[in-house]
Design an enzyme around this catalytic site. Sequence first.
Site, PDB file in Angstrom:
ATOM      1  CB  SER A  15      -0.966  -0.017   1.247  1.00  0.00           C
ATOM      2  OG  SER A  15      -1.590   1.149   1.107  1.00  0.00           O
ATOM      3  CE  LYS A  68      -2.897  -2.545  -0.190  1.00  0.00           C
ATOM      4  NZ  LYS A  68      -3.905  -2.089  -1.556  1.00  0.00           N
ATOM      5  CG  HIS A 110      -4.901  -0.975   3.839  1.00  0.00           C
ATOM      6  ND1 HIS A 110      -5.294  -0.537   2.583  1.00  0.00           N
ATOM      7  CD2 HIS A 110      -4.113   0.048   4.612  1.00  0.00           C
ATOM      8  CE1 HIS A 110      -4.315   0.621   2.501  1.00  0.00           C
ATOM      9  NE2 HIS A 110      -3.996   0.915   3.635  1.00  0.00           N
ATOM     10  CG  ASN A 111      -7.276  -1.789  -0.409  1.00  0.00           C
ATOM     11  OD1 ASN A 111      -6.352  -1.381   0.006  1.00  0.00           O
ATOM     12  ND2 ASN A 111      -7.330  -1.857  -1.803  1.00  0.00           N
ATOM     13  CD  GLU A 119      -7.370   2.972   0.082  1.00  0.00           C
ATOM     14  OE1 GLU A 119      -6.464   2.289   0.393  1.00  0.00           O
ATOM     15  OE2 GLU A 119      -7.954   2.829  -1.144  1.00  0.00           O
TER      16      GLU A 119
HETATM   17  C1  6PG Z   1      -3.208   1.313  -1.523  1.00  0.00           C
HETATM   18  C2  6PG Z   1      -4.579   1.507  -2.361  1.00  0.00           C
HETATM   19  C3  6PG Z   1      -4.449   0.983  -3.544  1.00  0.00           C
HETATM   20  C4  6PG Z   1      -5.628   1.305  -4.763  1.00  0.00           C
HETATM   21  C5  6PG Z   1      -6.789   0.327  -4.444  1.00  0.00           C
HETATM   22  C6  6PG Z   1      -8.039   1.047  -4.354  1.00  0.00           C
HETATM   23  O1  6PG Z   1      -3.133   0.896  -0.610  1.00  0.00           O
HETATM   24  O2  6PG Z   1      -2.314   1.713  -2.032  1.00  0.00           O
HETATM   25  O3  6PG Z   1      -5.470   0.811  -1.566  1.00  0.00           O
HETATM   26  O4  6PG Z   1      -4.261  -0.569  -3.529  1.00  0.00           O
HETATM   27  O5  6PG Z   1      -5.947   2.718  -4.503  1.00  0.00           O
HETATM   28  O6  6PG Z   1      -6.782  -0.458  -5.543  1.00  0.00           O
HETATM   29  O7  6PG Z   1      -8.706   1.264  -5.515  1.00  0.00           O
HETATM   30  P1  6PG Z   1     -10.174   1.474  -5.674  1.00  0.00           P
HETATM   31  O8  6PG Z   1     -10.423   2.893  -4.959  1.00  0.00           O
HETATM   32  O9  6PG Z   1     -10.045   1.824  -7.222  1.00  0.00           O
HETATM   33  O10 6PG Z   1     -11.002   0.307  -5.383  1.00  0.00           O
END
Ligand code: 6PG
Length: 479
Positions: free
Chosen positions: A135, A189, A192-193, A196
């Site tokens: 990430s 991960k 994590h997303n 995010e």
């Molecule tokens: C990271 C991000 C990266 C990317 C994802 C999310 O941790 O660096 O999460 O992996 O931005 O793919 O993308 P989307 O918003 O397109 O789902």
Amino acid sequence: MSLADFGLIGLAVMGQNLVLNVESRGFTVAVFNRTTSVTDEFVAKHPGKKLIGAKTLEEFVQSLKRPRKIQIMVKSNAVGAADRDAVDAVIEQLIPLLEPDDIIIDGGNSFYLATERRDAYLASKGLRFIGAGVSGGEEGARKGPSIMPGGPASTWEVMKPIFESIAAKVDGEPCVIHIGPGGAGHYVKMIHNGIEYGDMQLICEAYNIFKHAGFTTDEMAAVFNQWNEGDLQSYLIQITGKALEQKDPETGKSVVELIVDKAGQKGTGQWTLLNAAENAVVISTINAAVEARILSSQRQQRLAASTELQGPAVSLGSDKAALVQKVHDALYASKIISYAQGLDLIKTTGEKKQWGLDLGRIAAIWRGGCIIRARFLNRITDAYRGNPTLVNLMLDPFFKDVLNKTQQHWREVVSLATLNGIPVPAFSASLGYYDSYRAARLPANLLQAQRDFFGAHTYERLDKPAGEFFHTDWPEVIG
Ligand code: 6PG
């Protein structure tokens, strides 16, 4: 040139930046890209660096020291464990060229069950595999990402020196640990997303309230910049302030206000939702964030509905400073809920899969390098270091105190937004979770009565020992 310490396949921006990062730590790096002109251009652009550009996979493999360490950075689009994608294609091409104990690392956002399949498959071929979440976007890849590797501990030991040297550092600690076996790295991960997504949606809801309250983009930028100095300090708050400051050179207008309000997503958030449902873990803030992206993408429907379905007149008052403080508290509290839910899901799956996950150490490697890096991850790290068996982050003394202090403003923001017809799905989902979790008695007694009524599903009684089930002969309902 001597043999390379590390190899990377897939020279898109993330791949290129990771190569430059590894090389800058003193390693020689071999590179391969399917379109060979990309390799040539990349190597030519960086004269004097310890790079070996290979035209064929054979040449690439031969240029590496044994055991070979080959990271694949190609786009994964498998949505199920059995789906084959570009990662599998590269693996198949590599297998006949490799020798026992060579290591393949998948550094993309792969689905964790596909990682488990690849791990078992490569082990059956005498090869080693690491599924590593990386990430930090393009900048993180170049300067120091947060890395979440999963796979056998013995393989991690071989990769550790390279991973630790390229990862971001916080208080001297590298933002990488061995997460666990198999798909544990890609799993963490994925969550994590999901987190995010939650963080991003909560920030967008705060922005939307300010917008409806008549703040200019510059005023909003100032608020986010100021928040970035306090409890909410984080990469995502920081880039929000910067994004809001940005003016379009063509029109002089705010770039953010010129962007079409349709959010994209590549799938990791949706995987998180599915996984939570499978494990019966509530991640309502993250759910709301994913669903908000989906609804945003249905722009034509929304435009049509905006002239058909009514809402209230907007009136948010004129005390901007008071509103900023309340929204701050709503964001802070909701963010705690989002992390509490994401970590609960990690804990639940980790226990089920017997991965031996350490939530404190996972939170610690999110303090730097990654997209969700934030000051308050120090507090999460401390919470789990202090109590590794913490049942829910909300119950940690520090977070409990924050929630108790912010809950009043949080409610006021959710009420105000709701009364004004401003959608706050993540703020309100977070508050709903908080209020449900802290309720000594929920209305599920009535729900159990309904279940028993129509299906004789039985229920337990408050006045009888737990585990004893009862059924009532409910009256017959006609019609
Ligand atoms: C990271 C991000 C990266 C990317 C994802 C999310 O941790 O660096 O999460 O992996 O931005 O793919 O993308 P989307 O918003 O397109 O789902």
